[in-house]
Design a protein around this motif. Structure first.
Motif, PDB file in Angstrom:
ATOM      1  N   TYR A 159      12.735 -10.905  10.263  1.00  0.00           N
ATOM      2  CA  TYR A 159      12.608  -9.570  10.830  1.00  0.00           C
ATOM      3  C   TYR A 159      11.980  -8.647   9.798  1.00  0.00           C
ATOM      4  CZ  TYR A 159      15.885 -11.618  14.083  1.00  0.00           C
ATOM      5  OH  TYR A 159      16.472 -12.447  14.999  1.00  0.00           O
ATOM      6  N   GLY A 160      11.190  -7.715  10.274  1.00  0.00           N
ATOM      7  CA  GLY A 160      10.561  -6.733   9.400  1.00  0.00           C
ATOM      8  C   GLY A 160      10.850  -5.326   9.900  1.00  0.00           C
ATOM      9  N   ALA A 161      11.038  -4.393   8.964  1.00  0.00           N
ATOM     10  CA  ALA A 161      11.322  -3.003   9.309  1.00  0.00           C
ATOM     11  C   ALA A 161      10.954  -2.118   8.122  1.00  0.00           C
ATOM     12  CB  ALA A 161      12.807  -2.826   9.640  1.00  0.00           C
ATOM     13  N   ASP A 162      10.876  -0.817   8.383  1.00  0.00           N
ATOM     14  CA  ASP A 162      10.737   0.114   7.268  1.00  0.00           C
ATOM     15  C   ASP A 162      11.963  -0.044   6.382  1.00  0.00           C
ATOM     16  OD1 ASP A 162       8.371   1.020   8.314  1.00  0.00           O
ATOM     17  OD2 ASP A 162       9.114   3.030   8.838  1.00  0.00           O
ATOM     18  N   ASN A 163      11.786   0.056   5.080  1.00  0.00           N
ATOM     19  CA  ASN A 163      12.901  -0.122   4.160  1.00  0.00           C
ATOM     20  C   ASN A 163      13.752   1.128   4.025  1.00  0.00           C
ATOM     21  OD1 ASN A 163      14.366  -1.687   2.131  1.00  0.00           O
ATOM     22  ND2 ASN A 163      13.532  -0.211   0.684  1.00  0.00           N
ATOM     23  N   ARG A 164      13.239   2.285   4.360  1.00  0.00           N
ATOM     24  CA  ARG A 164      13.979   3.532   4.202  1.00  0.00           C
ATOM     25  C   ARG A 164      14.696   3.904   5.497  1.00  0.00           C
ATOM     26  NH1 ARG A 164      15.211   4.720  -0.941  1.00  0.00           N
ATOM     27  NH2 ARG A 164      13.613   3.660  -2.167  1.00  0.00           N
ATOM     28  N   CYS A 165      15.973   4.194   5.380  1.00  0.00           N
ATOM     29  CA  CYS A 165      16.799   4.572   6.518  1.00  0.00           C
ATOM     30  C   CYS A 165      16.286   5.886   7.121  1.00  0.00           C
ATOM     31  CB  CYS A 165      18.238   4.747   6.041  1.00  0.00           C
ATOM     32  SG  CYS A 165      19.380   5.309   7.314  1.00  0.00           S
ATOM     33  N   PRO A 166      16.133   5.954   8.447  1.00  0.00           N
ATOM     34  CA  PRO A 166      15.658   7.183   9.076  1.00  0.00           C
ATOM     35  C   PRO A 166      16.692   8.314   9.051  1.00  0.00           C
ATOM     36  CG  PRO A 166      16.114   5.545  10.756  1.00  0.00           C
ATOM     37  CD  PRO A 166      16.278   4.866   9.420  1.00  0.00           C
ATOM     38  N   HIS A 167      17.924   8.015   8.638  1.00  0.00           N
ATOM     39  CA  HIS A 167      18.949   9.057   8.558  1.00  0.00           C
ATOM     40  C   HIS A 167      18.706   9.949   7.343  1.00  0.00           C
ATOM     41  CE1 HIS A 167      23.303  10.253   7.507  1.00  0.00           C
ATOM     42  NE2 HIS A 167      22.826  11.126   8.371  1.00  0.00           N
ATOM     43  N   ASN A 224       0.819  -1.219   0.000  1.00  0.00           N
ATOM     44  CA  ASN A 224       0.000   0.000   0.000  1.00  0.00           C
ATOM     45  C   ASN A 224       0.851   1.266   0.000  1.00  0.00           C
ATOM     46  OD1 ASN A 224      -2.297  -1.659   0.150  1.00  0.00           O
ATOM     47  ND2 ASN A 224      -2.245  -1.642   2.385  1.00  0.00           N
ATOM     48  N   GLY A 225       1.917   1.268  -0.789  1.00  0.00           N
ATOM     49  CA  GLY A 225       2.797   2.430  -0.879  1.00  0.00           C
ATOM     50  C   GLY A 225       3.838   2.521   0.215  1.00  0.00           C
ATOM     51  N   GLN A 226       3.859   1.566   1.124  1.00  0.00           N
ATOM     52  CA  GLN A 226       4.830   1.549   2.217  1.00  0.00           C
ATOM     53  C   GLN A 226       5.880   0.491   1.922  1.00  0.00           C
ATOM     54  OE1 GLN A 226       3.028   0.875   6.063  1.00  0.00           O
ATOM     55  NE2 GLN A 226       4.951   1.059   7.146  1.00  0.00           N
ATOM     56  N   GLU A 227       7.152   0.903   1.863  1.00  0.00           N
ATOM     57  CA  GLU A 227       8.238  -0.037   1.609  1.00  0.00           C
ATOM     58  C   GLU A 227       8.626  -0.743   2.903  1.00  0.00           C
ATOM     59  OE1 GLU A 227      11.596   1.750  -0.314  1.00  0.00           O
ATOM     60  OE2 GLU A 227      10.390   2.514  -1.961  1.00  0.00           O
ATOM     61  N   ILE A 228       8.542  -2.073   2.883  1.00  0.00           N
ATOM     62  CA  ILE A 228       8.854  -2.890   4.047  1.00  0.00           C
ATOM     63  C   ILE A 228      10.048  -3.790   3.723  1.00  0.00           C
ATOM     64  CG2 ILE A 228       8.009  -4.663   5.639  1.00  0.00           C
ATOM     65  CD1 ILE A 228       6.570  -2.003   5.971  1.00  0.00           C
ATOM     66  N   ILE A 262       5.260 -16.409  10.584  1.00  0.00           N
ATOM     67  CA  ILE A 262       5.271 -17.386   9.488  1.00  0.00           C
ATOM     68  C   ILE A 262       4.033 -18.247   9.664  1.00  0.00           C
ATOM     69  CG2 ILE A 262       6.535 -19.265   8.378  1.00  0.00           C
ATOM     70  CD1 ILE A 262       7.955 -16.492   8.356  1.00  0.00           C
ATOM     71  N   LYS A 263       3.266 -18.349   8.593  1.00  0.00           N
ATOM     72  CA  LYS A 263       2.047 -19.157   8.619  1.00  0.00           C
ATOM     73  C   LYS A 263       1.874 -19.808   7.254  1.00  0.00           C
ATOM     74  CE  LYS A 263      -2.879 -18.884   9.643  1.00  0.00           C
ATOM     75  NZ  LYS A 263      -3.996 -18.001   9.974  1.00  0.00           N
ATOM     76  N   GLU A 264       1.765 -21.127   7.263  1.00  0.00           N
ATOM     77  CA  GLU A 264       1.567 -21.898   6.032  1.00  0.00           C
ATOM     78  C   GLU A 264       2.622 -21.569   4.982  1.00  0.00           C
ATOM     79  OE1 GLU A 264      -2.469 -21.090   4.931  1.00  0.00           O
ATOM     80  OE2 GLU A 264      -3.269 -22.025   6.742  1.00  0.00           O
ATOM     81  N   ASP A 265       3.904 -21.559   5.400  1.00  0.00           N
ATOM     82  CA  ASP A 265       5.049 -21.286   4.523  1.00  0.00           C
ATOM     83  C   ASP A 265       4.999 -19.906   3.872  1.00  0.00           C
ATOM     84  OD1 ASP A 265       6.332 -23.698   5.064  1.00  0.00           O
ATOM     85  OD2 ASP A 265       5.160 -24.756   3.541  1.00  0.00           O
ATOM     86  N   LYS A 266       4.321 -18.969   4.504  1.00  0.00           N
ATOM     87  CA  LYS A 266       4.263 -17.593   4.017  1.00  0.00           C
ATOM     88  C   LYS A 266       4.773 -16.656   5.099  1.00  0.00           C
ATOM     89  CE  LYS A 266       0.332 -18.638   1.110  1.00  0.00           C
ATOM     90  NZ  LYS A 266      -1.111 -18.452   0.891  1.00  0.00           N
ATOM     91  N   ILE A 267       5.402 -15.564   4.662  1.00  0.00           N
ATOM     92  CA  ILE A 267       5.904 -14.538   5.576  1.00  0.00           C
ATOM     93  C   ILE A 267       4.864 -13.429   5.641  1.00  0.00           C
ATOM     94  CG2 ILE A 267       7.764 -12.901   6.051  1.00  0.00           C
ATOM     95  CD1 ILE A 267       9.533 -14.649   4.154  1.00  0.00           C
ATOM     96  N   TRP A 268       4.418 -13.142   6.858  1.00  0.00           N
ATOM     97  CA  TRP A 268       3.424 -12.103   7.094  1.00  0.00           C
ATOM     98  C   TRP A 268       4.044 -11.008   7.956  1.00  0.00           C
ATOM     99  CZ3 TRP A 268      -1.778 -12.745   5.419  1.00  0.00           C
ATOM    100  CH2 TRP A 268      -2.055 -13.995   4.843  1.00  0.00           C
ATOM    101  N   VAL A 269       3.796  -9.750   7.602  1.00  0.00           N
ATOM    102  CA  VAL A 269       4.340  -8.611   8.350  1.00  0.00           C
ATOM    103  C   VAL A 269       3.177  -7.748   8.829  1.00  0.00           C
ATOM    104  CG1 VAL A 269       5.774  -6.546   8.211  1.00  0.00           C
ATOM    105  CG2 VAL A 269       6.472  -8.624   7.027  1.00  0.00           C
ATOM    106  N   MET A 270       3.265  -7.306  10.087  1.00  0.00           N
ATOM    107  CA  MET A 270       2.237  -6.421  10.633  1.00  0.00           C
ATOM    108  C   MET A 270       2.550  -4.975  10.228  1.00  0.00           C
ATOM    109  SD  MET A 270       0.993  -5.742  14.540  1.00  0.00           S
ATOM    110  CE  MET A 270       0.146  -7.310  14.719  1.00  0.00           C
TER     111      MET A 270
END
Length: 117
Positions: free
Chosen positions: A38-46, A24-28, A107-115
């Protein structure tokens, strides 16, 4: 609204690698270290560098732009930049160190889910 979103299949991400998913326009950023994900924002906060194009060493991701480093376990700053002296002082004044936003992963049913929110 906070929800888990499927970002990839487990087989798509090898140990020690990262990938970027646009939700939805958010790089993860999603990284795999051993059996942990591990999940994080893809853009460096610097300065907004693309972290998925950086380097992953254990759970530490290094931004390719100014070499800022963050621990993906909780997003804390390891190094704000590799600059030194006056350049580093100025960088901290104009853009104070702040952590990388992390996201819960399951991880659920061999899929990666990110909140995401």
């Amino acid at each position: 609204m906070v929800e888990f979103v499927e970002v990839a299949l487990v087989d798509e991400l090898d140990d020690g690698n990262m990938l970027m998913s646009n939700i939805n326009g958010q790089e993860i950023l999603v990284a795999r270290v051993g059996d942990n994900y591990y999940g994080a924002d893809n853009r460096c906060p610097h300065m907004g560098g693309n972290l998925s194009g950086g380097k992953l060493e254990g759970t530490i991701v290094t931004c390719p732009r100014h070499h800022s480093q963050f621990d993906l376990t909780d997003g804390h700053v390891i190094r704000w930049t590799d600059w030194t002296g006056l350049k580093l002082t100025a960088a901290k004044i104009f853009k104070s160190p702040r952590p990388l936003k992390t996201h819960q992963v399951k991880i659920k049913e061999d899929k990666i889910w990110v909140m995401i929110d």
